[in-house]
Design a protein around this motif. Structure first.
Motif, PDB file in Angstrom:
ATOM      1  N   THR A   9      11.751   8.280  13.127  1.00 37.57           N
ATOM      2  CA  THR A   9      12.455   7.078  12.686  1.00 37.57           C
ATOM      3  C   THR A   9      11.750   5.822  13.167  1.00 37.57           C
ATOM      4  O   THR A   9      11.570   4.861  12.408  1.00 37.57           O
ATOM      5  CB  THR A   9      13.904   7.096  13.193  1.00 37.57           C
ATOM      6  N   VAL A  10      11.338   5.805  14.414  1.00 36.80           N
ATOM      7  CA  VAL A  10      10.612   4.643  14.949  1.00 36.80           C
ATOM      8  C   VAL A  10       9.282   4.479  14.227  1.00 36.80           C
ATOM      9  O   VAL A  10       8.899   3.360  13.857  1.00 36.80           O
ATOM     10  CB  VAL A  10      10.410   4.786  16.472  1.00 36.80           C
ATOM     11  N   LEU A  11       8.582   5.554  14.004  1.00 36.69           N
ATOM     12  CA  LEU A  11       7.309   5.495  13.290  1.00 36.69           C
ATOM     13  C   LEU A  11       7.496   4.964  11.865  1.00 36.69           C
ATOM     14  O   LEU A  11       6.724   4.124  11.404  1.00 36.69           O
ATOM     15  CB  LEU A  11       6.679   6.888  13.263  1.00 36.69           C
ATOM     16  N   SER A  12       8.522   5.412  11.193  1.00 36.88           N
ATOM     17  CA  SER A  12       8.813   4.927   9.842  1.00 36.88           C
ATOM     18  C   SER A  12       9.179   3.452   9.859  1.00 36.88           C
ATOM     19  O   SER A  12       8.794   2.692   8.958  1.00 36.88           O
ATOM     20  CB  SER A  12       9.962   5.723   9.231  1.00 36.88           C
ATOM     21  N   THR A  13       9.915   3.026  10.868  1.00 36.86           N
ATOM     22  CA  THR A  13      10.309   1.624  10.979  1.00 36.86           C
ATOM     23  C   THR A  13       9.093   0.734  11.185  1.00 36.86           C
ATOM     24  O   THR A  13       9.036  -0.377  10.663  1.00 36.86           O
ATOM     25  CB  THR A  13      11.289   1.441  12.151  1.00 36.86           C
ATOM     26  N   ILE A  14       8.118   1.208  11.917  1.00 39.98           N
ATOM     27  CA  ILE A  14       6.909   0.416  12.147  1.00 39.98           C
ATOM     28  C   ILE A  14       6.075   0.302  10.871  1.00 39.98           C
ATOM     29  O   ILE A  14       5.556  -0.759  10.545  1.00 39.98           O
ATOM     30  CB  ILE A  14       6.085   1.020  13.296  1.00 39.98           C
ATOM     31  N   PHE A  15       5.959   1.371  10.114  1.00 34.05           N
ATOM     32  CA  PHE A  15       5.081   1.360   8.957  1.00 34.05           C
ATOM     33  C   PHE A  15       5.754   0.939   7.653  1.00 34.05           C
ATOM     34  O   PHE A  15       5.069   0.715   6.656  1.00 34.05           O
ATOM     35  CB  PHE A  15       4.417   2.722   8.783  1.00 34.05           C
ATOM     36  N   PHE A  16       7.064   0.782   7.614  1.00 34.91           N
ATOM     37  CA  PHE A  16       7.738   0.360   6.386  1.00 34.91           C
ATOM     38  C   PHE A  16       7.299  -1.029   5.926  1.00 34.91           C
ATOM     39  O   PHE A  16       7.020  -1.216   4.735  1.00 34.91           O
ATOM     40  CB  PHE A  16       9.261   0.426   6.565  1.00 34.91           C
ATOM     41  N   PRO A  17       7.225  -2.039   6.814  1.00 36.16           N
ATOM     42  CA  PRO A  17       6.749  -3.347   6.342  1.00 36.16           C
ATOM     43  C   PRO A  17       5.328  -3.306   5.784  1.00 36.16           C
ATOM     44  O   PRO A  17       4.999  -4.025   4.846  1.00 36.16           O
ATOM     45  CB  PRO A  17       6.811  -4.225   7.593  1.00 36.16           C
ATOM     46  N   LEU A  18       4.485  -2.449   6.345  1.00 37.34           N
ATOM     47  CA  LEU A  18       3.126  -2.328   5.812  1.00 37.34           C
ATOM     48  C   LEU A  18       3.129  -1.752   4.404  1.00 37.34           C
ATOM     49  O   LEU A  18       2.313  -2.137   3.570  1.00 37.34           O
ATOM     50  CB  LEU A  18       2.283  -1.442   6.725  1.00 37.34           C
ATOM     51  N   THR A  19       4.040  -0.857   4.133  1.00 40.78           N
ATOM     52  CA  THR A  19       4.157  -0.293   2.791  1.00 40.78           C
ATOM     53  C   THR A  19       4.531  -1.370   1.786  1.00 40.78           C
ATOM     54  O   THR A  19       4.014  -1.400   0.661  1.00 40.78           O
ATOM     55  CB  THR A  19       5.213   0.830   2.785  1.00 40.78           C
ATOM     56  N   ILE A  20       5.403  -2.276   2.189  1.00 40.74           N
ATOM     57  CA  ILE A  20       5.781  -3.387   1.308  1.00 40.74           C
ATOM     58  C   ILE A  20       4.588  -4.300   1.057  1.00 40.74           C
ATOM     59  O   ILE A  20       4.333  -4.707  -0.081  1.00 40.74           O
ATOM     60  CB  ILE A  20       6.959  -4.167   1.915  1.00 40.74           C
ATOM     61  N   ILE A  21       3.826  -4.627   2.103  1.00 45.70           N
ATOM     62  CA  ILE A  21       2.654  -5.495   1.944  1.00 45.70           C
ATOM     63  C   ILE A  21       1.623  -4.849   1.027  1.00 45.70           C
ATOM     64  O   ILE A  21       1.087  -5.495   0.110  1.00 45.70           O
ATOM     65  CB  ILE A  21       2.037  -5.823   3.318  1.00 45.70           C
ATOM     66  N   VAL A  22       1.343  -3.574   1.224  1.00 45.94           N
ATOM     67  CA  VAL A  22       0.359  -2.871   0.391  1.00 45.94           C
ATOM     68  C   VAL A  22       0.846  -2.790  -1.050  1.00 45.94           C
ATOM     69  O   VAL A  22       0.074  -2.989  -1.987  1.00 45.94           O
ATOM     70  CB  VAL A  22       0.095  -1.458   0.965  1.00 45.94           C
ATOM     71  N   GLY A  23       2.126  -2.531  -1.242  1.00 44.55           N
ATOM     72  CA  GLY A  23       2.669  -2.476  -2.595  1.00 44.55           C
ATOM     73  C   GLY A  23       2.581  -3.813  -3.300  1.00 44.55           C
ATOM     74  O   GLY A  23       2.258  -3.904  -4.489  1.00 44.55           O
ATOM     75  N   TRP A  24       2.833  -4.887  -2.571  1.00 45.14           N
ATOM     76  CA  TRP A  24       2.788  -6.222  -3.153  1.00 45.14           C
ATOM     77  C   TRP A  24       1.356  -6.580  -3.585  1.00 45.14           C
ATOM     78  O   TRP A  24       1.136  -7.067  -4.677  1.00 45.14           O
ATOM     79  CB  TRP A  24       3.295  -7.238  -2.134  1.00 45.14           C
ATOM     80  N   TYR A  25       0.394  -6.347  -2.721  1.00 43.64           N
ATOM     81  CA  TYR A  25      -0.982  -6.701  -3.040  1.00 43.64           C
ATOM     82  C   TYR A  25      -1.650  -5.690  -3.971  1.00 43.64           C
ATOM     83  O   TYR A  25      -2.696  -5.981  -4.536  1.00 43.64           O
ATOM     84  CB  TYR A  25      -1.804  -6.872  -1.764  1.00 43.64           C
ATOM     85  N   GLY A  26      -1.072  -4.539  -4.149  1.00 43.12           N
ATOM     86  CA  GLY A  26      -1.635  -3.558  -5.068  1.00 43.12           C
ATOM     87  C   GLY A  26      -1.223  -3.764  -6.502  1.00 43.12           C
ATOM     88  O   GLY A  26      -1.686  -3.065  -7.395  1.00 43.12           O
ATOM     89  N   MET A  27      -0.372  -4.755  -6.774  1.00 42.37           N
ATOM     90  CA  MET A  27       0.123  -4.985  -8.129  1.00 42.37           C
ATOM     91  C   MET A  27      -0.847  -5.775  -9.002  1.00 42.37           C
ATOM     92  O   MET A  27      -0.640  -5.905 -10.190  1.00 42.37           O
ATOM     93  CB  MET A  27       1.466  -5.703  -8.079  1.00 42.37           C
ATOM     94  N   LYS A  28      -1.869  -6.345  -8.430  1.00 44.00           N
ATOM     95  CA  LYS A  28      -2.907  -7.073  -9.170  1.00 44.00           C
ATOM     96  C   LYS A  28      -2.340  -8.242  -9.979  1.00 44.00           C
ATOM     97  O   LYS A  28      -2.600  -8.388 -11.162  1.00 44.00           O
ATOM     98  CB  LYS A  28      -3.675  -6.132 -10.108  1.00 44.00           C
TER      99      LYS A  28
END
Length: 65
Positions: A9-28
Motif C-alpha cells: 500500500t505504501v509503495l502504491s501510494t508513492i508511485f501513484f502520482p508518478l503514474t498520473i504524470i506519465v499518463g498526462w505526458y504520454g497523451m501527446k
C-alpha cells in the motif's frame, strides 16, 4: 500478511502520482508549453523526483514505514 499488505500500500501510494504524470505526458497534446521548452524533459524528471520525495516524507512522518 498484514505487513506485506502495508508495504504494498505504501509503495502504491508513492508511485501513484508518478503514474498520473506519465499518463498526462504520454497523451501527446500539441499545445503543452513544456514540449517547447529547452529543458522540458528535465522539468518532468525533476517533478517526478520531487513527487517521490514529498510522498515519502509524508509517509515517514505518518510512520507508515
Amino acid at each position: 500478511m498484514n505487513n506485506t499488505m502495508k508495504y504494498l500500500t505504501v509503495l502504491s501510494t508513492i508511485f501513484f502520482p508518478l503514474t498520473i504524470i506519465v499518463g498526462w505526458y504520454g497523451m501527446k497534446f500539441l499545445y503543452m508549453p513544456e514540449f517547447a521548452w529547452k529543458h522540458g524533459y528535465l522539468y518532468v524528471i525533476g517533478l517526478s523526483i520531487l513527487t517521490i520525495i514529498v510522498v515519502a516524507l509524508i509517509a515517514r512522518k505518518k510512520k507508515w514505514f
